[in-house]
Design a protein around this motif. Structure first.
Motif, mmCIF file in Angstrom:
data_model
loop_
_atom_site.group_PDB
_atom_site.id
_atom_site.type_symbol
_atom_site.label_atom_id
_atom_site.label_comp_id
_atom_site.label_asym_id
_atom_site.label_seq_id
_atom_site.Cartn_x
_atom_site.Cartn_y
_atom_site.Cartn_z
ATOM 1 N N UNK A 107 23.158 5.204 7.055
ATOM 2 C CA UNK A 107 24.585 5.460 6.855
ATOM 3 C C UNK A 107 24.905 5.592 5.366
ATOM 4 N N UNK A 108 24.283 4.745 4.553
ATOM 5 C CA UNK A 108 24.487 4.814 3.097
ATOM 6 C C UNK A 108 23.973 6.153 2.579
ATOM 7 N N UNK A 109 22.788 6.562 3.019
ATOM 8 C CA UNK A 109 22.221 7.842 2.593
ATOM 9 C C UNK A 109 23.120 9.007 2.995
ATOM 10 N N UNK A 110 23.662 8.962 4.201
ATOM 11 C CA UNK A 110 24.560 10.023 4.670
ATOM 12 C C UNK A 110 25.842 10.053 3.844
ATOM 13 N N UNK A 111 26.368 8.897 3.527
ATOM 14 C CA UNK A 111 27.566 8.797 2.702
ATOM 15 C C UNK A 111 27.307 9.398 1.323
ATOM 16 N N UNK A 112 26.183 9.036 0.719
ATOM 17 C CA UNK A 112 25.826 9.558 -0.607
ATOM 18 C C UNK A 112 25.681 11.079 -0.546
ATOM 19 N N UNK A 113 25.017 11.579 0.483
ATOM 20 C CA UNK A 113 24.834 13.025 0.625
ATOM 21 C C UNK A 113 26.181 13.734 0.745
ATOM 22 N N UNK A 114 27.122 13.134 1.471
ATOM 23 C CA UNK A 114 28.451 13.717 1.626
ATOM 24 C C UNK A 114 29.171 13.780 0.283
ATOM 25 N N UNK A 115 29.188 12.651 -0.445
ATOM 26 C CA UNK A 115 29.828 12.625 -1.763
ATOM 27 C C UNK A 115 29.169 13.627 -2.714
ATOM 28 N N UNK A 116 27.836 13.670 -2.723
ATOM 29 C CA UNK A 116 27.137 14.583 -3.626
ATOM 30 C C UNK A 116 27.430 16.031 -3.266
ATOM 31 N N UNK A 117 27.560 16.323 -1.978
ATOM 32 C CA UNK A 117 27.934 17.671 -1.557
ATOM 33 C C UNK A 117 29.323 18.036 -2.032
ATOM 34 N N UNK A 118 30.257 17.101 -1.899
ATOM 35 C CA UNK A 118 31.621 17.342 -2.383
ATOM 36 C C UNK A 118 31.636 17.524 -3.897
ATOM 37 N N UNK A 119 30.840 16.719 -4.577
ATOM 38 C CA UNK A 119 30.763 16.801 -6.048
ATOM 39 C C UNK A 119 30.154 18.133 -6.476
ATOM 40 N N UNK A 120 29.081 18.545 -5.815
ATOM 41 C CA UNK A 120 28.449 19.828 -6.132
ATOM 42 C C UNK A 120 29.422 20.983 -5.904
ATOM 43 N N UNK A 121 30.164 20.919 -4.811
ATOM 44 C CA UNK A 121 31.161 21.954 -4.530
ATOM 45 C C UNK A 121 32.233 21.978 -5.611
ATOM 46 N N UNK A 122 32.712 20.796 -5.998
ATOM 47 C CA UNK A 122 33.735 20.714 -7.043
ATOM 48 C C UNK A 122 33.225 21.306 -8.353
ATOM 49 N N UNK A 123 32.005 20.957 -8.725
ATOM 50 C CA UNK A 123 31.440 21.527 -9.949
ATOM 51 C C UNK A 123 31.249 23.029 -9.812
ATOM 52 N N UNK A 124 30.900 23.492 -8.619
ATOM 53 C CA UNK A 124 30.690 24.915 -8.385
ATOM 54 C C UNK A 124 31.946 25.747 -8.567
ATOM 55 N N UNK A 125 33.107 25.146 -8.321
ATOM 56 C CA UNK A 125 34.364 25.887 -8.484
ATOM 57 C C UNK A 125 35.097 25.503 -9.768
ATOM 58 N N UNK A 126 34.409 24.776 -10.634
ATOM 59 C CA UNK A 126 34.989 24.444 -11.935
ATOM 60 C C UNK A 126 35.895 23.225 -11.938
ATOM 61 N N UNK A 127 35.758 22.364 -10.939
ATOM 62 C CA UNK A 127 36.618 21.179 -10.832
ATOM 63 C C UNK A 127 35.814 19.888 -10.835
ATOM 64 N N UNK A 128 34.625 19.926 -11.381
ATOM 65 C CA UNK A 128 33.767 18.752 -11.378
ATOM 66 C C UNK A 128 34.348 17.571 -12.120
ATOM 67 N N UNK A 129 34.933 17.836 -13.276
ATOM 68 C CA UNK A 129 35.504 16.730 -14.045
ATOM 69 C C UNK A 129 36.661 16.084 -13.299
ATOM 70 N N UNK A 130 37.460 16.895 -12.620
ATOM 71 C CA UNK A 130 38.576 16.357 -11.841
ATOM 72 C C UNK A 130 38.066 15.501 -10.693
ATOM 73 N N UNK A 131 36.983 15.950 -10.041
ATOM 74 C CA UNK A 131 36.381 15.164 -8.960
ATOM 75 C C UNK A 131 35.887 13.828 -9.503
ATOM 76 N N UNK A 132 35.124 13.863 -10.585
ATOM 77 C CA UNK A 132 34.601 12.630 -11.175
ATOM 78 C C UNK A 132 35.730 11.685 -11.569
ATOM 79 N N UNK A 133 36.814 12.244 -12.102
ATOM 80 C CA UNK A 133 37.948 11.427 -12.554
ATOM 81 C C UNK A 133 38.640 10.735 -11.382
ATOM 82 N N UNK A 134 38.878 11.470 -10.280
ATOM 83 C CA UNK A 134 39.562 10.851 -9.139
ATOM 84 C C UNK A 134 38.679 9.802 -8.479
#
Length: 131
Positions: free
Chosen positions: A42-69
């Motif tokens: 469950x922890x691994x799945x949670x991490x994968x989900x967050x990392x996917x969201x983070x990668x997507x945010x960085x991909x569209x130029x919003x990585x810093x905003x994701x990290x900040x929130x």
């Protein structure tokens, strides 16, 4: 020489992430699964989900905003029990994920609570503009 510079740049990024410039996604997931009673998968799945969201945010130029929130909400996240309002005599009377406690079905919740809900409003607004 270029490879050597890239190696040092890569090491710099690893050090930056390890020293707290990036949000502690693993720590958040560990606390969340401790709340819900999850396991390593469950922890691994949670991490994968967050990392996917983070990668997507960085991909569209919003990585810093994701990290900040994520960094803003991290210290506000807490585990709590909440009543569903359903009466019960035993756990069998409650729906999945809830238990009978003091005559009421209750379930675990992991998130930002009450008065802290507006603490990261500016950060959430900045991240919301990225959608």
């Amino acid at each position: 020489m270029v490879q050597k510079n890239l190696l040092f740049a890569g090491l710099g990024l690893v050090v930056a992430f390890a020293t707290g410039c990036a949000p502690d996604i693993a720590g958040i997931c560990e606390r969340q699964e401790a709340c819900y009673g999850g396991n390593e998968a469950d922890i691994d799945a949670c991490i994968a989900t967050y990392e996917g969201q983070r990668d997507t945010a960085y991909g569209i130029g919003c990585g810093e905003e994701f990290d900040t929130i994520v960094a803003c909400t991290d210290p506000l996240l807490e585990c709590s029990s909440q009543s569903t309002g359903e009466m019960c005599m035993s756990n069998a009377d409650c729906n999945g994920g809830t238990v009978c406690s003091n005559g009421q079905c209750t379930g675990k919740s992991f998130g930002v609570r009450g008065a802290d809900a507006d603490t990261c409003e500016a950060e959430q607004s900045a991240y919301s503009r990225c959608d």
